[in-house]
Design an enzyme around this catalytic site. Structure first.
Site, PDB file in Angstrom:
ATOM      1  N   ASP A   1      59.123  12.771  14.476  1.00 57.94           N
ATOM      2  CA  ASP A   1      59.540  14.165  14.666  1.00 57.94           C
ATOM      3  C   ASP A   1      60.367  14.692  13.487  1.00 57.94           C
ATOM      4  O   ASP A   1      60.848  13.934  12.648  1.00 57.94           O
ATOM      5  CB  ASP A   1      60.425  14.283  15.926  1.00 57.94           C
ATOM      6  CG  ASP A   1      59.609  14.138  17.193  1.00 57.94           C
ATOM      7  OD1 ASP A   1      58.420  13.771  17.106  1.00 57.94           O
ATOM      8  OD2 ASP A   1      60.173  14.374  18.268  1.00 57.94           O
TER       9      ASP A   1
ATOM     10  N   HIS B   1      61.830   9.440  14.015  1.00 61.13           N
ATOM     11  CA  HIS B   1      62.038  10.666  13.243  1.00 61.13           C
ATOM     12  C   HIS B   1      61.698  10.416  11.786  1.00 61.13           C
ATOM     13  O   HIS B   1      62.147   9.420  11.218  1.00 61.13           O
ATOM     14  CB  HIS B   1      63.478  11.161  13.410  1.00 61.13           C
ATOM     15  CG  HIS B   1      63.764  11.604  14.818  1.00 61.13           C
ATOM     16  ND1 HIS B   1      64.023  10.708  15.821  1.00 61.13           N
ATOM     17  CD2 HIS B   1      63.769  12.836  15.387  1.00 61.13           C
ATOM     18  CE1 HIS B   1      64.187  11.373  16.961  1.00 61.13           C
ATOM     19  NE2 HIS B   1      64.047  12.668  16.720  1.00 61.13           N
TER      20      HIS B   1
END
Ligand code: ZN
Length: 523
Positions: free
Chosen positions: A329, A472
């Protein structure tokens, strides 16, 4: 010829988008202050004037510092920080005025220019007068409230501001009026355009050329009757209301990417959609706006980059064998996402990247490489707002803006959406046209910043078949962990697949728009 007019170049957005939490702070302050003045208790931190005519004026210069990095998924209490780096025009002022029973909380820019500042202040006075008149209270219930001489009515003004063509300033004031003790509430959007060279106010009337209203009307009707979600909600005699003579287009803002129009609640949409905004690109209104002596503005067409034909790694997926979907992400980040892509490429593996539209705009090459390697390119919204706090129109606008960013970078719009913070509810689900996906294994990589800890989470998880792993793509430590994680998974016989492939091969479905695939789905 001097480049002039309203081409896209040279127009910068300079607003800040911290409106929500600044208002919350100010409301908290006001509530604190006013909670003490009605009851006669001494709770209040400040003493308030008790004479209705007396006014206290506090002006605070905004001292908000540099934006902090995007908060990670679980940091739900942190203010949402925009990805956009915005330049402020003028200095932000916050004025808190008590003139019981009214109180004013006003945010506005000052320009250290007498003429321009007096224009802004005169505008604020206009708004205050209009508000005071609106709250000229006649009903008995309200009178009773007011008899206590407290601050019972609040006017809040916040603003966005734009510098256009280096000589025009556009300030958009968002107004909210509240009368505590009744259900009365008002809202409004007011624009103020200033010619920076002369210090004069530019009216919208003066900015429009012949044919402007007709062109806007045609664009708006076409857009609202063909685009999601508007076409399902437009109501009433919208053709008359949105006609060039309907009086809906005299208020607009000049922004970085186009002319922004506002449609108040109940104009042509249900009130639940809030104030609907529609941005018309300058190209669509070429020659119809008065610039600084402008003829038709030179339209600077931004050629979409030639998208590298995708030559994804040839992979065969065996539905009988275990599979896992790695997801990253908050990117793209050229450095760290770049390294993750190196690792994937090296192992002929894929992942799904839930990218932010604002960063796709900033780093299109990284997204192009994600797609070229056969990874799934998906949306994580435009600027990481918490979607449960958005109106239907704001959600629609975000989807639209994000789709445009991806289309420009890779030539297609994403079909999967992962809500920032994993934050969603039935309202968001009902208004989200994309399939929503969260995860089933949270590595907490943003928190530990430790490849060792990340790998431990994976090992502790046990059987990973069918799971969606959350990481992430913006941390060096996450890239380092990926270096270990990818071979770790492959050695244990897992096939690395995208989220859509996992849904297809494990569950036999195509992701459906409006559906939600969350924690329990991927267990
Ligand atoms: Zn995120």
């Amino acid at each position: 010829m001097k480049r002039s007019g309203f081409s896209k170049i040279g127009i910068q957005k300079i607003g800040t988008k911290k409106r929500g939490w600044i208002i919350s702070l100010l409301m908290l302050l006001l509530l604190l202050v006013c909670s003490g003045c009605g009851s006669g208790d001494t709770v209040a931190a400040m003493e308030l004037p008790t004479q209705a005519a007396e006014a206290v004026n506090v002006v605070i210069e905004d001292t908000a510092g540099a934006a902090s990095p995007v908060a990670a998924e679980t940091a739900q209490t942190a203010p949402i920080v925009e990805q956009e780096r915005v330049q402020q025009v003028g200095k932000k002022q916050i004025s808190i005025e008590y003139a019981a029973p009214l109180a004013y909380v006003l945010e506005y820019p000052s320009f250290a220019d007498e003429k321009m500042d007096s224009l802004v202040l005169a505008f604020l006075e206009e708004r205050k007068t209009a508000f005071a008149e609106k709250y000229d209270i006649t009903d008995e219930k309200a009178k009773k409230w007011l008899s206590q001489k407290d601050c019972k009515s609040f006017l809040y003004l916040t603003y966005d501001s734009y510098l256009v063509e280096e000589d025009k300033i556009c300030i958009v004031f968002h107004e909210k009026g509240e009368f505590i003790g009744t259900n009365k509430e008002t809202e409004g959007i007011f624009t103020l355009h200033i010619d920076q060279l002369t210090g004069e106010r530019l009216t919208e009337q003066a900015l429009m050329k012949e044919g402007f209203l007709e062109a806007v009307s045609a664009y708006v009707i076409e857009y609202f009757t063909t685009e999601e979600p508007y076409k399902h909600h437009i109501f009433g005699d919208y053709e008359t209301v949105l006609a060039s003579t309907g009086g809906q287009f005299q208020r607009f803002a000049l922004t970085d990417t186009g002319v922004l129009f506002y449609f108040d609640r109940y104009t042509v949409f249900p009130g639940s959609m809030g104030v609907v905004e529609l941005r018309i690109p300058y190209e669509a209104l070429a020659g119809l706006l008065n610039g600084a002596g402008a003829e038709a503005p030179p339209v600077v067409e931004e050629e979409p980059p030639a998208v590298t034909p995708m030559t994804p790694v040839e992979r065969e997926i065996d539905p009988e064998k275990p599979m896992v979907a790695l997801t990253f992400d908050d990117g793209p980040n050229p450095k760290h996402t770049g390294r993750i892509l190196d690792i994937l490429e090296q192992h002929k593996a894929v992942a799904t990247f839930f990218d932010l539209g604002s960063l796709v705009d900033a780093y299109p090459e990284t997204v192009q490489r994600e797609a070229a390697l056969g990874c799934e390119v998906a949306s994580h919204s435009y600027s990481h707002k918490n979607f449960v706090q958005l109106t239907a129109a704001e959600i629609a606008n975000d989807v639209h803006l994000t789709a445009a960013a991806f289309e420009k970078a890779v030539g297609f719009a994403p079909t999967l959406f992962r809500p920032p913070y994993g934050s969603t509810n039935d309202f968001v689900k009902a208004n989200m046209p994309l399939a929503m996906v969260t995860w089933s294994v949270d590595t907490l990589d943003w928190k530990s910043k430790s490849p060792k800890a990340i790998m431990q989470v994976i090992r502790d998880e046990g059987d990973l078949d069918g799971k969606v792993i959350l990481m992430h793509g913006i941390y060096e430590t996450s890239a380092t962990a990926t270096e270990q994680l990818v071979p770790y998974l492959l050695e244990r016989g897992y096939q690395l697949v995208t989220v859509s492939e996992l849904l297809q091969y494990k569950h036999g479905i195509e992701p459906q728009s409006g559906s939600f695939y969350g924690y329990t789905y991927f267990r």
